[in-house]
Design a protein around this motif. Structure first.
Motif, PDB file in Angstrom:
ATOM      1  N   VAL A 212       0.852  -1.190   0.000  1.00  0.00           N
ATOM      2  CA  VAL A 212       0.000   0.000   0.000  1.00  0.00           C
ATOM      3  C   VAL A 212       0.889   1.241   0.000  1.00  0.00           C
ATOM      4  N   ILE A 213       0.772   2.037  -1.055  1.00  0.00           N
ATOM      5  CA  ILE A 213       1.485   3.314  -1.147  1.00  0.00           C
ATOM      6  C   ILE A 213       0.495   4.334  -1.698  1.00  0.00           C
ATOM      7  N   PRO A 214       0.255   5.441  -1.012  1.00  0.00           N
ATOM      8  CA  PRO A 214      -0.730   6.409  -1.498  1.00  0.00           C
ATOM      9  C   PRO A 214      -0.212   7.219  -2.680  1.00  0.00           C
ATOM     10  N   ASN A 215      -1.107   7.940  -3.312  1.00  0.00           N
ATOM     11  CA  ASN A 215      -0.717   8.886  -4.346  1.00  0.00           C
ATOM     12  C   ASN A 215       0.009  10.071  -3.729  1.00  0.00           C
ATOM     13  N   ALA A 216       0.860  10.698  -4.520  1.00  0.00           N
ATOM     14  CA  ALA A 216       1.583  11.893  -4.071  1.00  0.00           C
ATOM     15  C   ALA A 216       0.760  13.141  -4.372  1.00  0.00           C
ATOM     16  N   PHE A 217       0.880  14.117  -3.498  1.00  0.00           N
ATOM     17  CA  PHE A 217       0.184  15.393  -3.687  1.00  0.00           C
ATOM     18  C   PHE A 217       1.183  16.540  -3.525  1.00  0.00           C
ATOM     19  N   PRO A 218       1.021  17.602  -4.324  1.00  0.00           N
ATOM     20  CA  PRO A 218       1.916  18.761  -4.210  1.00  0.00           C
ATOM     21  C   PRO A 218       1.539  19.594  -2.984  1.00  0.00           C
ATOM     22  N   LEU A 219       2.309  19.492  -1.940  1.00  0.00           N
ATOM     23  CA  LEU A 219       1.991  20.154  -0.676  1.00  0.00           C
ATOM     24  C   LEU A 219       3.080  21.161  -0.314  1.00  0.00           C
ATOM     25  N   ASP A 220       2.689  22.200   0.386  1.00  0.00           N
ATOM     26  CA  ASP A 220       3.658  23.176   0.868  1.00  0.00           C
ATOM     27  C   ASP A 220       4.637  22.511   1.823  1.00  0.00           C
ATOM     28  N   GLU A 221       5.853  23.045   1.891  1.00  0.00           N
ATOM     29  CA  GLU A 221       6.852  22.476   2.785  1.00  0.00           C
ATOM     30  C   GLU A 221       6.591  22.851   4.238  1.00  0.00           C
ATOM     31  N   PHE A 397       1.405  12.023   2.418  1.00  0.00           N
ATOM     32  CA  PHE A 397       1.109  12.230   1.002  1.00  0.00           C
ATOM     33  C   PHE A 397       2.048  13.187   0.268  1.00  0.00           C
ATOM     34  N   ALA A 398       2.990  13.802   0.952  1.00  0.00           N
ATOM     35  CA  ALA A 398       3.931  14.691   0.272  1.00  0.00           C
ATOM     36  C   ALA A 398       4.776  13.881  -0.709  1.00  0.00           C
ATOM     37  N   ALA A 399       5.133  14.496  -1.829  1.00  0.00           N
ATOM     38  CA  ALA A 399       5.859  13.794  -2.890  1.00  0.00           C
ATOM     39  C   ALA A 399       7.136  13.106  -2.406  1.00  0.00           C
ATOM     40  N   PRO A 400       7.983  13.740  -1.573  1.00  0.00           N
ATOM     41  CA  PRO A 400       9.201  13.047  -1.127  1.00  0.00           C
ATOM     42  C   PRO A 400       8.900  11.776  -0.332  1.00  0.00           C
ATOM     43  N   ALA A 401       7.849  11.810   0.507  1.00  0.00           N
ATOM     44  CA  ALA A 401       7.506  10.638   1.310  1.00  0.00           C
ATOM     45  C   ALA A 401       7.037   9.487   0.421  1.00  0.00           C
ATOM     46  N   VAL A 402       6.222   9.805  -0.582  1.00  0.00           N
ATOM     47  CA  VAL A 402       5.717   8.772  -1.489  1.00  0.00           C
ATOM     48  C   VAL A 402       6.842   8.227  -2.357  1.00  0.00           C
ATOM     49  N   ALA A 403       7.711   9.111  -2.869  1.00  0.00           N
ATOM     50  CA  ALA A 403       8.844   8.669  -3.696  1.00  0.00           C
ATOM     51  C   ALA A 403       9.763   7.738  -2.920  1.00  0.00           C
ATOM     52  N   ALA A 404       9.978   8.033  -1.641  1.00  0.00           N
ATOM     53  CA  ALA A 404      10.843   7.187  -0.815  1.00  0.00           C
ATOM     54  C   ALA A 404      10.266   5.783  -0.674  1.00  0.00           C
ATOM     55  N   ARG A 405       8.942   5.689  -0.533  1.00  0.00           N
ATOM     56  CA  ARG A 405       8.319   4.376  -0.384  1.00  0.00           C
ATOM     57  C   ARG A 405       8.391   3.576  -1.685  1.00  0.00           C
ATOM     58  N   TYR A 406       8.198   4.248  -2.822  1.00  0.00           N
ATOM     59  CA  TYR A 406       8.335   3.553  -4.105  1.00  0.00           C
ATOM     60  C   TYR A 406       9.783   3.129  -4.334  1.00  0.00           C
ATOM     61  N   THR A 407      10.726   3.990  -3.983  1.00  0.00           N
ATOM     62  CA  THR A 407      12.141   3.643  -4.167  1.00  0.00           C
ATOM     63  C   THR A 407      12.509   2.423  -3.343  1.00  0.00           C
ATOM     64  N   ASP A 408      12.034   2.369  -2.109  1.00  0.00           N
ATOM     65  CA  ASP A 408      12.290   1.195  -1.266  1.00  0.00           C
ATOM     66  C   ASP A 408      11.686  -0.058  -1.889  1.00  0.00           C
ATOM     67  N   LEU A 409      10.459   0.066  -2.413  1.00  0.00           N
ATOM     68  CA  LEU A 409       9.809  -1.088  -3.038  1.00  0.00           C
ATOM     69  C   LEU A 409      10.586  -1.546  -4.267  1.00  0.00           C
ATOM     70  N   PHE A 410      10.952  -0.611  -5.146  1.00  0.00           N
ATOM     71  CA  PHE A 410      11.693  -0.979  -6.359  1.00  0.00           C
ATOM     72  C   PHE A 410      13.015  -1.654  -6.006  1.00  0.00           C
ATOM     73  N   SER A 411      13.725  -1.121  -5.027  1.00  0.00           N
ATOM     74  CA  SER A 411      15.012  -1.692  -4.632  1.00  0.00           C
ATOM     75  C   SER A 411      14.834  -3.107  -4.102  1.00  0.00           C
ATOM     76  N   ARG A 412      13.791  -3.305  -3.317  1.00  0.00           N
ATOM     77  CA  ARG A 412      13.536  -4.636  -2.757  1.00  0.00           C
ATOM     78  C   ARG A 412      13.211  -5.645  -3.874  1.00  0.00           C
ATOM     79  N   ILE A 413      12.400  -5.205  -4.839  1.00  0.00           N
ATOM     80  CA  ILE A 413      12.021  -6.103  -5.938  1.00  0.00           C
ATOM     81  C   ILE A 413      13.239  -6.461  -6.794  1.00  0.00           C
ATOM     82  N   LEU A 414      14.121  -5.507  -7.024  1.00  0.00           N
ATOM     83  CA  LEU A 414      15.293  -5.769  -7.840  1.00  0.00           C
ATOM     84  C   LEU A 414      16.265  -6.711  -7.147  1.00  0.00           C
ATOM     85  N   ARG A 415      16.240  -6.754  -5.823  1.00  0.00           N
ATOM     86  CA  ARG A 415      17.128  -7.669  -5.088  1.00  0.00           C
ATOM     87  C   ARG A 415      16.614  -9.109  -5.086  1.00  0.00           C
ATOM     88  N   GLN A 416      15.331  -9.282  -5.415  1.00  0.00           N
ATOM     89  CA  GLN A 416      14.740 -10.620  -5.373  1.00  0.00           C
ATOM     90  C   GLN A 416      15.247 -11.500  -6.517  1.00  0.00           C
TER      91      GLN A 416
END
Length: 416
Positions: A212-221, A397-416
């Motif tokens: 489960v990873i939510p969509n990213a939203f453009p939010l103020d810092e 939902f901030a873009a950096p938080a969502v990108a980090a979760r996808y990056t972790d998922l992609f890295s894990r899948i590539l190690r399999q």
């Protein structure tokens, strides 16, 4: 790491908007992310057409014509039914060949066929499929509504009208999806816990690898305090791409407005602002409190609408992850919505909004929304709540938080 997303469009529709945000979020995080589409409307250098226009048009028409015939040449549900029956040969595209990860999104209407997805898997590429609705777990529909066919197997589909049967198009497409699942190692991403729960209850995806990873939203810092509403009027906001889409529950909103108007001083206390397209302008008739309809507004004016409201309302019968509630919280509007969909991922009831139990009876549903609005107006329209809402949505939902979760998922899948 090279990631190629695939989606029908880069700007038209909710899946297109959030997929484009994901491309940008991943690139900001240092990932070489790109997207292939069959409808390109932006000038982004990181988006390319999937094939020559004639090839894409042929695939789109071939799929629609096949569905049209299966519907008995009736147009009513022509674009509510999707099969991935035809598509372009994306496994040959250079951006696919060069990618480490292929991330599918909304790929119907001539983008990819189920056979084409299997060909992608046969190249040895790791495939992630981000689900924006229920289509991956049903036969042909994007939201099952009250139909439970997806829990066992599809067939006798309500969308098939007079052509429904135990072995209709929904059943045959369900079979093809089941075959795809058994012969590919696709990892699925659900954009809300509600969608993941529906997948776990389905016959197609009950045993699928899923995150489960939510969509990213453009939010103020940083949080910016907004002035308190010093007037006596509570400003309600509701909007959608098409406001009178049956899924949006507009009749419930209208009856809720009538209940609010019946409260002592209700006509003076509440004001409703709506935005979005209308297939039938008369659909707003019956709203019983002062009302302004803004029509369809561009993304650049969305923030202005929230800045002039106190409470954002959703009467949707079900929604995967309603973006208006995320945006509303980020911009200081207290959300009020049903508990049927991804709303619980957004709202912490009593702290960052009000979640109302859904009821099939329209009168009970409207009463719940009216009570939720009254409660939010009485208890949550404070500076403390607005700050809490902002921090809550930014962490999830901030873009950096969502990108980090996808990056972790992609890295894990590539190690399999």
């Amino acid at each position: 790491m090279r990631v190629t997303l695939i989606n029908k469009s880069d700007s038209t529709g909710g899946a297109a908007v959030v997929s484009m945000r994901l491309v940008n979020a991943l690139r900001d995080a240092g990932i070489d992310a790109r997207m292939l589409v069959t409808e390109k409307k932006t000038d982004s250098p990181h988006v390319a057409l999937a094939a020559q226009p004639l090839m894409m048009r042929r695939a789109f028409l071939a799929e629609r014509l096949a569905i049209f015939a299966r519907l008995g040449f009736k147009r009513e549900n022509l674009f509510k039914v999707d099969t991935c029956g035809d598509g372009v040969a994306l496994w040959r595209h250079p951006w696919v060949r060069d990618a480490d990860i292929i991330c599918l999104n909304w790929v119907n209407q001539g983008v990819l066929s189920l056979r084409g997805i299997r060909r992608l898997a046969e190249t040895g590429k790791k495939i992630v499929w981000t689900m924006h609705d229920m289509w991956c777990m049903t036969g042909v529909c994007h939201h099952a509504g009250t139909c439970d066919g997806f829990r066992s197997h599809c067939g006798n589909c309500p969308l098939m009208g007079s052509r429904k049967s135990p072995r209709d198009l929904s059943f045959r497409t369900w079979q093809r999806k089941d075959d795809l699942r058994r012969h590919t190692g696709i990892h699925y991403v659900a954009v809300s816990n509600w969608l993941a729960e529906r997948a776990a209850a389905s016959s197609l995806l009950a045993d699928a690898d899923m995150t489960v990873i939510p969509n990213a939203f453009p939010l103020d810092e940083k949080y910016t305090p907004r002035p308190d509403n010093t007037g006596k009027t509570v400003r309600l906001l509701i909007g959608a791409a098409r406001l009178d889409d049956p899924i949006k529950g507009l009749p419930i909103l209208i009856e809720a407005s009538q209940l609010l108007a019946e409260q002592p001083g209700g006509q003076r206390r509440y004001r409703l602002i709506t935005y979005g397209g209308l297939k039938n302008p008369a659909a707003l008739d019956g709203i019983a409190i002062p009302h302004t309809h803004l029509g369809t507004i561009p993304p650049s004016r969305i923030r202005e609408a929230y800045d002039n409201a106190d409470i954002v309302v959703s009467t949707s019968l079900y929604e995967t992850l309603p973006g208006t509630l995320v945006e509303g919280q980020a911009y200081g509007c207290v959300p009020v919505a049903f508990d049927r969909g991804g709303q619980a991922d957004i709202i912490d009831h009593g702290k960052t909004g009000c979640i109302v139990p859904f009821a099939d009876d329209i009168h009970a549903a409207a009463a719940g929304i009216a009570d939720g609005i009254a409660s939010a107006a009485a208890n949550l329209m404070t500076e403390e709540t607005r700050h809490t809402m902002f921090e809550a949505v930014r962490s999830k939902f901030a873009a950096p938080a969502v990108a980090a979760r996808y990056t972790d998922l992609f890295s894990r899948i590539l190690r399999q």
